[in-house]
Enzyme design. Sequence first.
Site, PDB file in Angstrom:
ATOM      1  N   ALA A 156       0.837  -1.204   0.000  1.00  0.00           N
ATOM      2  CA  ALA A 156       0.000   0.000   0.000  1.00  0.00           C
ATOM      3  C   ALA A 156       0.866   1.245   0.000  1.00  0.00           C
ATOM      4  CB  ALA A 156      -0.923   0.002   1.212  1.00  0.00           C
ATOM      5  N   ASP A 157       0.302   2.312  -0.562  1.00  0.00           N
ATOM      6  CA  ASP A 157       0.963   3.609  -0.525  1.00  0.00           C
ATOM      7  C   ASP A 157      -0.102   4.695  -0.464  1.00  0.00           C
ATOM      8  OD1 ASP A 157       3.645   4.911  -0.624  1.00  0.00           O
ATOM      9  OD2 ASP A 157       2.667   5.985  -2.262  1.00  0.00           O
ATOM     10  N   THR A 158       0.128   5.689   0.391  1.00  0.00           N
ATOM     11  CA  THR A 158      -0.833   6.767   0.613  1.00  0.00           C
ATOM     12  C   THR A 158      -0.200   8.106   0.293  1.00  0.00           C
ATOM     13  OG1 THR A 158      -1.913   5.508   2.378  1.00  0.00           O
ATOM     14  CG2 THR A 158      -2.321   7.876   2.351  1.00  0.00           C
TER      15      THR A 158
END
Length: 159
Positions: free
Chosen positions: A34-36
């Site tokens: 995941a990456d935000t």
Amino acid sequence: MDPEETPDGYVRRVAQQKAEAVAASVPGRPILGADTVVVIDNQVLGKPRDEEDARRMLRLLSGREHVVMTGVCLLQAHGESSRSEIVVARTLVEFAPIGDSEMRWYIDSGEPWDKAGAYAVQGLASRFVTRIEGSYSNVVGLPVADVYAMCTRAGILVS
């Protein structure tokens, strides 16, 4: 971020790269990457590099709406084949105006480091948030309902 890349494309790519980087070390196991990022005025705000960068980001967000985007990749590798699903969660967040002394206090707290957009909604910065439309857990950094749905579709979890 590649110059021609959209924020959506960026979080998708990075989430997939993170999952793929781990997959070889745990064959046969499902992997979540995941990456935000925070997006405002078509600018992607990642983690601040230093105090001035944190101040720049918080000034941009002060008194305005922005979007928090998280790309999530669920990768299942089986031998030479693999299957993946990527989703992008989007949450609208509105900040109250942040005064100079509040901004200085918040930066001095140390909380902005290692946070996309230089803030942690679950921490001291919660006092700046006036409205959230969408997933709160996405703003924290992982859209839990989306991850649950992905794992259920993949047969990892039984609903």
